[in-house]
Design a protein around this motif. Sequence first.
Motif, PDB file in Angstrom:
ATOM      1  N   LEU A   1      -6.533  -6.377  -7.653  1.00 45.66           N
ATOM      2  CA  LEU A   1      -7.961  -6.038  -6.724  1.00 45.66           C
ATOM      3  C   LEU A   1      -7.496  -5.812  -5.329  1.00 45.66           C
ATOM      4  N   ILE A   2      -6.616  -6.477  -4.676  1.00 47.36           N
ATOM      5  CA  ILE A   2      -6.071  -6.288  -3.412  1.00 47.36           C
ATOM      6  C   ILE A   2      -5.359  -5.067  -3.211  1.00 47.36           C
ATOM      7  N   ARG A   3      -4.625  -4.542  -4.179  1.00 42.64           N
ATOM      8  CA  ARG A   3      -4.163  -3.365  -3.874  1.00 42.64           C
ATOM      9  C   ARG A   3      -5.157  -1.966  -4.148  1.00 42.64           C
ATOM     10  N   LYS A   4      -6.053  -2.406  -5.013  1.00 47.93           N
ATOM     11  CA  LYS A   4      -7.134  -1.370  -5.312  1.00 47.93           C
ATOM     12  C   LYS A   4      -8.015  -1.170  -3.764  1.00 47.93           C
ATOM     13  N   TYR A   5      -8.455  -2.541  -3.224  1.00 52.02           N
ATOM     14  CA  TYR A   5      -9.531  -2.298  -2.218  1.00 52.02           C
ATOM     15  C   TYR A   5      -8.905  -2.259  -0.841  1.00 52.02           C
ATOM     16  N   ASP A   6      -7.609  -2.821  -0.670  1.00 53.03           N
ATOM     17  CA  ASP A   6      -6.829  -2.826   0.531  1.00 53.03           C
ATOM     18  C   ASP A   6      -6.971  -1.466   1.376  1.00 53.03           C
ATOM     19  N   ALA A   7      -7.377  -1.450   2.832  1.00 54.86           N
ATOM     20  CA  ALA A   7      -7.400  -0.415   3.447  1.00 54.86           C
ATOM     21  C   ALA A   7      -6.767  -0.567   4.843  1.00 54.86           C
ATOM     22  N   PRO A   8      -5.491  -0.929   4.957  1.00 51.39           N
ATOM     23  CA  PRO A   8      -4.987  -1.336   6.254  1.00 51.39           C
ATOM     24  C   PRO A   8      -4.923  -0.489   7.628  1.00 51.39           C
ATOM     25  N   ASP A   9      -5.010   0.835   7.116  1.00 54.21           N
ATOM     26  CA  ASP A   9      -5.057   1.720   8.275  1.00 54.21           C
ATOM     27  C   ASP A   9      -6.455   2.268   8.398  1.00 54.21           C
ATOM     28  N   THR A  10      -7.742   1.720   7.965  1.00 55.11           N
ATOM     29  CA  THR A  10      -8.923   1.973   8.284  1.00 55.11           C
ATOM     30  C   THR A  10      -9.255   1.278   9.756  1.00 55.11           C
ATOM     31  N   GLU A  11      -9.633   2.227  10.750  1.00 58.08           N
ATOM     32  CA  GLU A  11     -10.077   1.716  11.914  1.00 58.08           C
ATOM     33  C   GLU A  11     -11.061   0.729  12.137  1.00 58.08           C
ATOM     34  N   ASP A  12     -12.265   0.968  11.544  1.00 56.38           N
ATOM     35  CA  ASP A  12     -13.146   0.104  11.509  1.00 56.38           C
ATOM     36  C   ASP A  12     -13.511  -1.140  10.417  1.00 56.38           C
TER      37      ASP A  12
END
Length: 247
Positions: free
Chosen positions: A167-178
């Motif tokens: 689930l973490i791999r699916k939803y993680d967005a480390p480069d999303t500014e907001d």
Amino acid sequence: MLEVTVIEDPAAAAVSLDPIRARLLAELAAAPASAAMLAGKVGLPRQKVNYHLKALERHGLVELAGERRKGNVNERLMRATAASYVISPAALPAVQPDPDRFRDQLSARWLLALGARLVRDVGTLISGATKARRQLATYALDGEVRFASAADRAAFVQELTAGVSALIRKYDAPDTEDGRDHRIVVALHPTVKADPGPTADTGPTAENRPTAEIHPAAEIHPAAEILPPVEGRPGVSERTITPESEQ
């Protein structure tokens, strides 16, 4: 009145731990009362109760609920600011637990350190959200499961770890500014059972045998990092529970 609140200030923690003041807090959590009303319940002079109430009020543990006229005197009715209190590790900053000092998924003490950090972080977030008059986005899951064997428990832990990591791999967005980081804590420990006391039948029963129940708890709240593994970040170690590693 809040259902539960966190005490972060060391002085407020010291005040709340005084036995007399703790008794007064318990009485005022049940119902508003004046110093005169409390005096009879705790066996102290009204003036002494007033002294303790002022100390509790200074630290935000009790507040004015109203006033009433009794004879020629206006009585202040006080109430607790919460039905229950939790003392944050932030009240002992020099010795508060730090789970980052060591990582051991099979250590009950590391689990305790994680729980302490959870109390501290969520208490801080609640304080900030209250001051900003904003809602705090959190989620918690609480339940119980009885495993038939240690092998089943080990399999459960492995599947749980794999599922959460996916689930973490699916939803993680480390480069999303907001975006905003959230911390995930998943805990598994034996259920605490009250001692049933001696019975005529000394054999194990469903009520008095050593419990195999396990209590899983999952918490999600805003934080500075996410624990399960994602690309380029520290994650859950490969060590998982096995039938031989029972504690």
